[in-house]
Design an enzyme around this catalytic site. Structure first.
Site, PDB file in Angstrom:
ATOM      1  N   ILE A 171     -20.606  -9.400   0.082  1.00 46.12           N
ATOM      2  CA  ILE A 171     -21.368 -10.652   0.094  1.00 46.12           C
ATOM      3  C   ILE A 171     -21.415 -11.272   1.500  1.00 46.12           C
ATOM      4  CG2 ILE A 171     -19.501 -12.301  -0.476  1.00 46.12           C
ATOM      5  CD1 ILE A 171     -22.895 -12.159  -2.226  1.00 46.12           C
ATOM      6  N   GLU A 231      -7.888 -10.011   1.998  1.00 46.20           N
ATOM      7  CA  GLU A 231      -8.606 -11.142   1.400  1.00 46.20           C
ATOM      8  C   GLU A 231      -8.655 -11.028  -0.124  1.00 46.20           C
ATOM      9  OE1 GLU A 231     -12.526 -11.962   3.087  1.00 46.20           O
ATOM     10  OE2 GLU A 231     -13.106 -12.931   1.208  1.00 46.20           O
ATOM     11  N   HIS A 262      -9.923  -1.668  -2.469  1.00 48.70           N
ATOM     12  CA  HIS A 262     -11.334  -1.392  -2.182  1.00 48.70           C
ATOM     13  C   HIS A 262     -11.469  -0.762  -0.816  1.00 48.70           C
ATOM     14  CE1 HIS A 262     -10.398  -5.461  -0.764  1.00 48.70           C
ATOM     15  NE2 HIS A 262     -11.254  -5.228   0.222  1.00 48.70           N
ATOM     16  N   HIS A 297     -14.185  -0.390   2.401  1.00 54.08           N
ATOM     17  CA  HIS A 297     -15.408  -0.886   3.038  1.00 54.08           C
ATOM     18  C   HIS A 297     -16.162   0.306   3.624  1.00 54.08           C
ATOM     19  CE1 HIS A 297     -14.150  -5.249   3.476  1.00 54.08           C
ATOM     20  NE2 HIS A 297     -12.967  -4.694   3.289  1.00 54.08           N
TER      21      HIS A 297
HETATM   22  P1  5GP Z   1     -10.533  -7.494   2.544  1.00 46.56           P
HETATM   23  O1  5GP Z   1      -9.761  -7.908   1.312  1.00 46.56           O
HETATM   24  O2  5GP Z   1     -10.672  -6.006   2.662  1.00 46.56           O
HETATM   25  O3  5GP Z   1     -10.017  -8.114   3.811  1.00 46.56           O
HETATM   26  O4  5GP Z   1     -12.007  -8.085   2.414  1.00 46.56           O
HETATM   27  C1  5GP Z   1     -12.601  -8.378   1.189  1.00 46.56           C
HETATM   28  C2  5GP Z   1     -14.101  -8.332   1.331  1.00 46.56           C
HETATM   29  O5  5GP Z   1     -14.653  -8.745   0.093  1.00 46.56           O
HETATM   30  C3  5GP Z   1     -14.679  -9.279   2.410  1.00 46.56           C
HETATM   31  O6  5GP Z   1     -15.437  -8.515   3.332  1.00 46.56           O
HETATM   32  C4  5GP Z   1     -15.526 -10.267   1.627  1.00 46.56           C
HETATM   33  O7  5GP Z   1     -16.727 -10.614   2.282  1.00 46.56           O
HETATM   34  C5  5GP Z   1     -15.785  -9.532   0.326  1.00 46.56           C
HETATM   35  N1  5GP Z   1     -15.930 -10.426  -0.817  1.00 46.56           N
HETATM   36  C6  5GP Z   1     -15.119 -11.472  -1.134  1.00 46.56           C
HETATM   37  N2  5GP Z   1     -15.549 -12.072  -2.271  1.00 46.56           N
HETATM   38  C7  5GP Z   1     -16.663 -11.375  -2.658  1.00 46.56           C
HETATM   39  C8  5GP Z   1     -17.554 -11.523  -3.757  1.00 46.56           C
HETATM   40  O8  5GP Z   1     -17.421 -12.396  -4.600  1.00 46.56           O
HETATM   41  N3  5GP Z   1     -18.567 -10.625  -3.838  1.00 46.56           N
HETATM   42  C9  5GP Z   1     -18.747  -9.631  -2.920  1.00 46.56           C
HETATM   43  N4  5GP Z   1     -19.783  -8.814  -3.097  1.00 46.56           N
HETATM   44  N5  5GP Z   1     -17.919  -9.464  -1.869  1.00 46.56           N
HETATM   45  C10 5GP Z   1     -16.885 -10.332  -1.734  1.00 46.56           C
END
Ligand code: 5GP
Length: 132
Positions: free
Chosen positions: A30, A88, A93, A95
């Site tokens: 997102i 986050e 997951h 990327h």
């Molecule tokens: P990480 O946990 O790997 O640091 O990042 C989590 C990723 O999930 C971020 O890039 C953030 O933009 C994405 N993200 C967080 N909440 C949502 C959501 O509700 N929907 C989508 N599609 N992506 C999300």
């Protein structure tokens, strides 16, 4: 409490979905750092990617490879990069980040603005190229 990704998997909140199997889902991030930035998520909610059982970890990587192929065919980047962070959202997951220029930095803090209509266009284009 369910993770935000489990809510997406259950359909409780919307996403720009590009692929789904019985065990995995992929949708656009997102807050992308590049057009076509996609998240590959095992449906089983486990926080740390290296806590996934070996078979699920392998399946997740295979699923990511197929989705990356679809990203490559749909968007024609130089290649698609892979980042695993997870600080986050506590739901494992991967990327997938299309790289369009050799000078492009692959850093999760480098967000880009992508309109809703472009997100729709991109997710449909990737989805069309997915071969599971
Ligand atoms: P990480 O946990 O790997 O640091 O990042 C989590 C990723 O999930 C971020 O890039 C953030 O933009 C994405 N993200 C967080 N909440 C949502 C959501 O509700 N929907 C989508 N599609 N992506 C999300």
């Amino acid at each position: 409490m369910s993770s935000i990704f489990t809510k997406i998997i259950k359909g409780d909140i919307p996403s720009y979905k590009v692929a789904e199997s019985e065990s995995h889902i992929a949708f656009l991030d997102i807050n992308p750092i590049a057009e076509g930035h996609t998240l590959v998520v095992p449906k089983k909610e486990i926080d740390y990617v290296f806590d996934l059982p070996d078979d699920l970890f392998s399946e997740t990587m295979s699923f990511a490879k197929k989705v990356a192929g679809a990203v490559d065919r749909a968007l024609k980047p130089i290649r698609t990069g892979v980042v695993v962070d997870g600080r986050e959202v506590p739901h494992a997951h991967i990327h997938l980040i299309p790289i369009y220029k050799n000078t492009q930095e692959v850093a999760l803090r480098n967000k880009v603005k992508v309109s809703k209509s472009r997100m729709e266009e991109i997710s449909a284009a990737i989805a069309k190229e997915v071969i599971l």
